[in-house]
Design a protein around this motif. Structure first.
Motif, PDB file in Angstrom:
ATOM      1  N   ALA A   1      42.005  34.447  47.265  1.00 41.87           N
ATOM      2  CA  ALA A   1      41.988  33.888  45.916  1.00 41.87           C
ATOM      3  C   ALA A   1      41.667  32.399  45.869  1.00 41.87           C
ATOM      4  O   ALA A   1      41.106  31.905  44.887  1.00 41.87           O
ATOM      5  CB  ALA A   1      43.335  34.135  45.239  1.00 41.87           C
ATOM      6  N   TYR A   2      41.998  31.664  46.911  1.00 45.53           N
ATOM      7  CA  TYR A   2      41.892  30.205  46.858  1.00 45.53           C
ATOM      8  C   TYR A   2      40.453  29.709  46.775  1.00 45.53           C
ATOM      9  O   TYR A   2      40.169  28.703  46.123  1.00 45.53           O
ATOM     10  CB  TYR A   2      42.570  29.582  48.080  1.00 45.53           C
TER      11      TYR A   2
ATOM     12  N   THR B   1      45.449  28.032  41.989  1.00 44.59           N
ATOM     13  CA  THR B   1      45.483  29.456  42.343  1.00 44.59           C
ATOM     14  C   THR B   1      46.851  30.069  42.082  1.00 44.59           C
ATOM     15  O   THR B   1      46.952  31.182  41.540  1.00 44.59           O
ATOM     16  CB  THR B   1      45.118  29.630  43.823  1.00 44.59           C
TER      17      THR B   1
ATOM     18  N   PRO C   1      50.247  34.581  43.326  1.00 42.20           N
ATOM     19  CA  PRO C   1      49.820  33.863  42.128  1.00 42.20           C
ATOM     20  C   PRO C   1      50.392  34.511  40.865  1.00 42.20           C
ATOM     21  O   PRO C   1      50.490  35.732  40.773  1.00 42.20           O
ATOM     22  CB  PRO C   1      48.290  33.981  42.170  1.00 42.20           C
TER      23      PRO C   1
ATOM     24  N   ARG D   1      40.894  30.765  37.474  1.00 40.43           N
ATOM     25  CA  ARG D   1      42.264  30.605  36.990  1.00 40.43           C
ATOM     26  C   ARG D   1      42.385  29.656  35.803  1.00 40.43           C
ATOM     27  O   ARG D   1      43.192  29.879  34.906  1.00 40.43           O
ATOM     28  CB  ARG D   1      43.153  30.092  38.118  1.00 40.43           C
TER      29      ARG D   1
ATOM     30  N   GLU E   1      38.665  28.444  43.548  1.00 41.18           N
ATOM     31  CA  GLU E   1      39.181  27.311  42.767  1.00 41.18           C
ATOM     32  C   GLU E   1      38.883  25.954  43.394  1.00 41.18           C
ATOM     33  O   GLU E   1      39.264  24.923  42.836  1.00 41.18           O
ATOM     34  CB  GLU E   1      40.703  27.463  42.592  1.00 41.18           C
TER      35      GLU E   1
END
Length: 314
Positions: free
Chosen positions: A199-200, A123, A46, A84, A203
């Motif tokens: 991380a996904y 992301t 990212p 994000r 979001e």
């Protein structure tokens, strides 16, 4: 000054100039699926949030940001809570989300595919179409890498192509529509093979909001759109128009609904309404029903959006 619209040729020239400084891979990049094993390699990390405003980026639509994009950003901003984009959502990011959603709909896939693609793009790039690589040769909304077989630099900053490449990889990894089930963050990670696999998941909710606002049909033709209504007070929601067990609440203020269904009567004094509106409440599971009794602008047994549009049947 009148809005300047770019033709496809002009947009191509713009992207070519923007990409002039991007290093080319050692050999011509094969199209997605051209690597050994039939699939592209890992995408990039990212884009660091601290660098987001300093990296060159291209428009996601030939005409640039539209008034409708700005309106959607204004309507959704307070509801966005991801790491994000969140409350910083702007019209440019909506224009990029719109391009992704349209590409998914063009493939006649279910709306869930748009949520998966938007989760990934939020992301990876915060919904910015980057023409400058900051992690190896990663480019575009999905931070796909030419050297890993995702496409050429010019292709990867074309939102339609980049979304298509992502969807192709997703369908290879999840044959038989198996992407319709399972954790969305895990699906994104399996496609992207990210160095930041966790991380996904942060979001997904924002991606769902954007998909609901921008979806135009695709894999569920005739499915409901998105209608904005004002509710006069915090209202209870239920699992069906005839349900009696409260499943959550919808806050007072401007909210979106999808469609209406006839159900049990809600009344207070001389006011009453039998219509129920499917919505995603502020608390409780998605896809619940709130009584149209709580709409501020309309009378008994009416179910209209703020602009007077009659909300369609579910």
């Amino acid at each position: 000054m009148p809005r300047q619209f770019l033709s496809k040729a002009m947009l191509g020239a713009f992207l070519g100039a923007a990409l002039a400084g991007v290093p080319a891979p050692a050999s011509a990049a094969p199209p997605p699926g051209g690597n050994a094993g039939g699939a592209p390699g890992p995408a990039g990390k990212p884009v660091p949030l601290a660098m987001a405003a300093t990296i060159a980026q291209a428009p996601c639509a030939p005409g640039g940001v539209s008034a409708a994009d700005n309106t959607v950003a204004d309507q959704l901003r307070s509801r966005m809570n991801g790491r994000r984009v969140g409350h910083a959502l702007d019209g440019y990011q909506v224009s990029c989300a719109r391009a992704i959603t349209a590409a998914v709909a063009g493939r006649r896939l279910d709306r869930r595919a748009a949520v998966i693609a938007l989760t990934t793009a939020i992301t990876e790039s915060s919904l910015r179409n980057y023409t400058e690589a900051v992690d190896h040769d990663s480019l575009g909304l999905f931070q796909q890498r030419p050297s890993q077989g995702w496409g050429s630099p010019g292709q990867l900053v074309d939102p339609a192509y980049a979304t298509g490449a992502f969807l192709d990889a997703m369908l290879r990894e999840y044959p038989g529509n198996s992407w319709m089930n399972g954790d969305i963050g895990a699906i994104c990670q399996r496609v992207q093979v990210s160095a930041v696999p966790d991380a996904y998941r942060y979001e997904v909710a924002d991606a769902q909001l954007l998909a609901d606002a921008l979806w135009t049909g695709g894999g569920d033709p005739g499915g409901p759109g998105l209608y904005w209504v004002d509710t006069m007070e915090t209202a209870p929601v239920f699992g069906s128009p005839t349900g009696t067990i409260q499943t959550g609440t919808l806050n007072k203020g401007t909210n979106y609904v999808f469609c209406k269904a006839w159900g049990r009567r809600i009344e207070r004094g001389s006011a009453f309404n039998h219509w129920w509106l499917r919505t995603d409440p502020d608390s409780g599971p998605a896809g619940q029903y709130v009584s149209a009794f709580y709409l501020t602008r309309w009378g008994n047994d009416e179910a209209k959006a703020n602009d007077g549009t009659v909300i369609p049947d579910c």
